[in-house]
Design a protein around this motif. Sequence first.
Motif, PDB file in Angstrom:
ATOM      1  N   ASN A 219      -9.527   0.252  14.399  1.00  0.00           N
ATOM      2  CA  ASN A 219      -9.561  -1.107  13.696  1.00  0.00           C
ATOM      3  C   ASN A 219     -10.840  -1.674  12.955  1.00  0.00           C
ATOM      4  O   ASN A 219     -10.038  -2.113  12.319  1.00  0.00           O
ATOM      5  N   ASP A 220     -11.659  -1.159  13.259  1.00  0.00           N
ATOM      6  CA  ASP A 220     -12.705  -1.409  12.950  1.00  0.00           C
ATOM      7  C   ASP A 220     -13.369  -0.804  12.394  1.00  0.00           C
ATOM      8  O   ASP A 220     -14.583  -0.222  11.839  1.00  0.00           O
ATOM      9  N   ILE A 221     -12.110  -0.179  11.058  1.00  0.00           N
ATOM     10  CA  ILE A 221     -13.057   0.743   9.912  1.00  0.00           C
ATOM     11  C   ILE A 221     -13.548  -0.035   8.679  1.00  0.00           C
ATOM     12  O   ILE A 221     -14.703   0.601   8.626  1.00  0.00           O
ATOM     13  N   ALA A 222     -13.882  -1.297   8.521  1.00  0.00           N
ATOM     14  CA  ALA A 222     -15.035  -2.033   7.718  1.00  0.00           C
ATOM     15  C   ALA A 222     -16.220  -1.874   8.304  1.00  0.00           C
ATOM     16  O   ALA A 222     -17.309  -2.320   7.169  1.00  0.00           O
ATOM     17  N   GLU A 223     -16.539  -1.525   9.777  1.00  0.00           N
ATOM     18  CA  GLU A 223     -17.914  -1.473  10.414  1.00  0.00           C
ATOM     19  C   GLU A 223     -18.276  -0.154   9.884  1.00  0.00           C
ATOM     20  O   GLU A 223     -19.258  -0.230  10.246  1.00  0.00           O
ATOM     21  N   VAL A 224     -17.700   0.749   9.513  1.00  0.00           N
ATOM     22  CA  VAL A 224     -18.642   1.616   9.251  1.00  0.00           C
ATOM     23  C   VAL A 224     -19.497   2.135   8.101  1.00  0.00           C
ATOM     24  O   VAL A 224     -20.395   2.880   8.444  1.00  0.00           O
ATOM     25  N   MET A 225     -19.289   1.924   7.194  1.00  0.00           N
ATOM     26  CA  MET A 225     -19.856   1.323   6.063  1.00  0.00           C
ATOM     27  C   MET A 225     -19.408  -0.233   5.528  1.00  0.00           C
ATOM     28  O   MET A 225     -18.650  -0.156   5.339  1.00  0.00           O
ATOM     29  N   THR A 226     -21.281  -0.932   4.995  1.00  0.00           N
ATOM     30  CA  THR A 226     -20.634  -1.849   4.394  1.00  0.00           C
ATOM     31  C   THR A 226     -20.481  -2.118   3.168  1.00  0.00           C
ATOM     32  O   THR A 226     -20.592  -0.868   2.405  1.00  0.00           O
ATOM     33  N   VAL A 227     -20.077  -3.047   2.256  1.00  0.00           N
ATOM     34  CA  VAL A 227     -20.405  -3.246   1.058  1.00  0.00           C
ATOM     35  C   VAL A 227     -21.251  -2.567   0.548  1.00  0.00           C
ATOM     36  O   VAL A 227     -21.097  -2.280  -0.435  1.00  0.00           O
ATOM     37  N   ASP A 228     -22.414  -3.083   0.251  1.00  0.00           N
ATOM     38  CA  ASP A 228     -23.779  -2.497  -0.351  1.00  0.00           C
ATOM     39  C   ASP A 228     -23.809  -0.848   0.437  1.00  0.00           C
ATOM     40  O   ASP A 228     -24.454  -0.241  -1.032  1.00  0.00           O
ATOM     41  N   GLU A 229     -23.680  -0.888   1.790  1.00  0.00           N
ATOM     42  CA  GLU A 229     -24.011   0.936   1.544  1.00  0.00           C
ATOM     43  C   GLU A 229     -22.982   1.608   0.495  1.00  0.00           C
ATOM     44  O   GLU A 229     -23.423   2.980   0.093  1.00  0.00           O
ATOM     45  N   LEU A 230     -21.366   1.024   0.512  1.00  0.00           N
ATOM     46  CA  LEU A 230     -20.920   1.991  -0.630  1.00  0.00           C
ATOM     47  C   LEU A 230     -21.200   2.144  -1.750  1.00  0.00           C
ATOM     48  O   LEU A 230     -21.097   2.642  -2.975  1.00  0.00           O
ATOM     49  N   SER A 231     -21.681   0.588  -2.167  1.00  0.00           N
ATOM     50  CA  SER A 231     -21.954   0.261  -3.269  1.00  0.00           C
ATOM     51  C   SER A 231     -23.199   0.954  -3.652  1.00  0.00           C
ATOM     52  O   SER A 231     -23.510   1.902  -4.924  1.00  0.00           O
ATOM     53  N   GLU A 232     -23.921   1.928  -2.888  1.00  0.00           N
ATOM     54  CA  GLU A 232     -25.231   2.851  -2.968  1.00  0.00           C
ATOM     55  C   GLU A 232     -25.337   4.068  -3.066  1.00  0.00           C
ATOM     56  O   GLU A 232     -26.133   4.867  -2.600  1.00  0.00           O
ATOM     57  N   LEU A 233     -23.525   4.315  -2.528  1.00  0.00           N
ATOM     58  CA  LEU A 233     -23.325   5.750  -1.944  1.00  0.00           C
ATOM     59  C   LEU A 233     -23.490   6.579  -3.638  1.00  0.00           C
ATOM     60  O   LEU A 233     -23.539   6.541  -4.438  1.00  0.00           O
ATOM     61  N   GLY A 234     -24.266   7.918  -2.886  1.00  0.00           N
ATOM     62  CA  GLY A 234     -24.742   8.560  -4.414  1.00  0.00           C
ATOM     63  C   GLY A 234     -25.887   7.840  -5.189  1.00  0.00           C
ATOM     64  O   GLY A 234     -26.256   8.865  -6.171  1.00  0.00           O
ATOM     65  N   THR A 235     -26.530   6.975  -5.406  1.00  0.00           N
ATOM     66  CA  THR A 235     -27.479   6.640  -6.221  1.00  0.00           C
ATOM     67  C   THR A 235     -28.807   7.633  -6.328  1.00  0.00           C
ATOM     68  O   THR A 235     -29.316   7.483  -5.133  1.00  0.00           O
ATOM     69  N   GLY A 236     -29.194   7.482  -6.880  1.00  0.00           N
ATOM     70  CA  GLY A 236     -30.428   8.570  -7.154  1.00  0.00           C
ATOM     71  C   GLY A 236     -30.355  10.672  -6.698  1.00  0.00           C
ATOM     72  O   GLY A 236     -31.410  10.990  -7.448  1.00  0.00           O
ATOM     73  N   ASP A 237     -28.788  10.376  -6.897  1.00  0.00           N
ATOM     74  CA  ASP A 237     -28.456  11.513  -6.604  1.00  0.00           C
ATOM     75  C   ASP A 237     -27.446  12.064  -7.297  1.00  0.00           C
ATOM     76  O   ASP A 237     -27.276  13.166  -7.270  1.00  0.00           O
ATOM     77  N   VAL A 238     -27.037  11.503  -7.822  1.00  0.00           N
ATOM     78  CA  VAL A 238     -25.096  11.713  -7.991  1.00  0.00           C
ATOM     79  C   VAL A 238     -25.037  10.658  -9.718  1.00  0.00           C
ATOM     80  O   VAL A 238     -25.585   9.794  -9.325  1.00  0.00           O
ATOM     81  N   ALA A 239     -25.071  11.577 -10.627  1.00  0.00           N
ATOM     82  CA  ALA A 239     -24.907  10.751 -12.090  1.00  0.00           C
ATOM     83  C   ALA A 239     -23.399  11.230 -12.684  1.00  0.00           C
ATOM     84  O   ALA A 239     -23.746  12.564 -12.040  1.00  0.00           O
ATOM     85  N   TYR A 240     -23.521  10.461 -13.835  1.00  0.00           N
ATOM     86  CA  TYR A 240     -22.220  10.847 -15.413  1.00  0.00           C
ATOM     87  C   TYR A 240     -23.214  10.302 -15.677  1.00  0.00           C
ATOM     88  O   TYR A 240     -23.112   9.600 -16.207  1.00  0.00           O
ATOM     89  N   ILE A 241     -22.088  11.294 -16.809  1.00  0.00           N
ATOM     90  CA  ILE A 241     -22.562  10.798 -18.850  1.00  0.00           C
ATOM     91  C   ILE A 241     -20.781  10.375 -19.062  1.00  0.00           C
ATOM     92  O   ILE A 241     -20.004  10.903 -19.426  1.00  0.00           O
ATOM     93  N   LYS A 242     -21.284   9.491 -19.743  1.00  0.00           N
ATOM     94  CA  LYS A 242     -20.183   8.759 -20.406  1.00  0.00           C
ATOM     95  C   LYS A 242     -20.535   8.528 -22.164  1.00  0.00           C
ATOM     96  O   LYS A 242     -21.687   7.883 -22.716  1.00  0.00           O
ATOM     97  N   ALA A 243     -19.550   8.465 -22.634  1.00  0.00           N
ATOM     98  CA  ALA A 243     -19.707   8.802 -24.387  1.00  0.00           C
ATOM     99  C   ALA A 243     -19.448   7.144 -24.452  1.00  0.00           C
ATOM    100  O   ALA A 243     -18.500   6.679 -24.002  1.00  0.00           O
ATOM    101  N   VAL A 244     -20.318   6.844 -25.098  1.00  0.00           N
ATOM    102  CA  VAL A 244     -20.358   5.386 -25.787  1.00  0.00           C
ATOM    103  C   VAL A 244     -20.231   5.325 -26.971  1.00  0.00           C
ATOM    104  O   VAL A 244     -21.319   5.946 -28.165  1.00  0.00           O
ATOM    105  N   LYS A 245     -19.524   4.054 -28.067  1.00  0.00           N
ATOM    106  CA  LYS A 245     -20.540   4.135 -29.205  1.00  0.00           C
ATOM    107  C   LYS A 245     -21.480   3.030 -29.740  1.00  0.00           C
ATOM    108  O   LYS A 245     -21.940   2.271 -28.528  1.00  0.00           O
ATOM    109  N   ALA A 246     -21.970   2.893 -30.947  1.00  0.00           N
ATOM    110  CA  ALA A 246     -23.732   2.040 -30.327  1.00  0.00           C
ATOM    111  C   ALA A 246     -22.996   0.838 -30.874  1.00  0.00           C
ATOM    112  O   ALA A 246     -23.626   0.119 -29.574  1.00  0.00           O
TER     113      ALA A 246
END
Length: 94
Positions: free
Chosen positions: A13-40
């Motif tokens: 029932n305490d699964i929300a305590e496994v990872m905070t929102v901040d920790e989740l938002s930083e997951l992969g930062t600096g290690d994982v990336a993606y490419i997105k096509a964008v119009k100028a």
Amino acid sequence: MHNTNSPFWADDNDIAEVMTVDELSELGTGDVAYIKAVKAGDLKEMFPDVPPLEDDLTLYALLNADGTPILLADSRAAALANAFEQELEMVSLN
């Protein structure tokens, strides 16, 4: 009773305590990336210092896992090469 379609810890029932929102938002930062096509014409939001370009020109943005811009390139291959040079793990959003 444990649901066999979910991990053993998902019954907690305490699964929300496994990872905070901040920790989740930083997951992969600096290690994982993606490419997105964008119009100028849409670049000002991601790259505020971009010079004026033709609005229908397609460019390729290399973005960090959290969406932070890393690089802007004129080809997908150039963005991908930069990601490999920086030893980033590439993910697909398709």
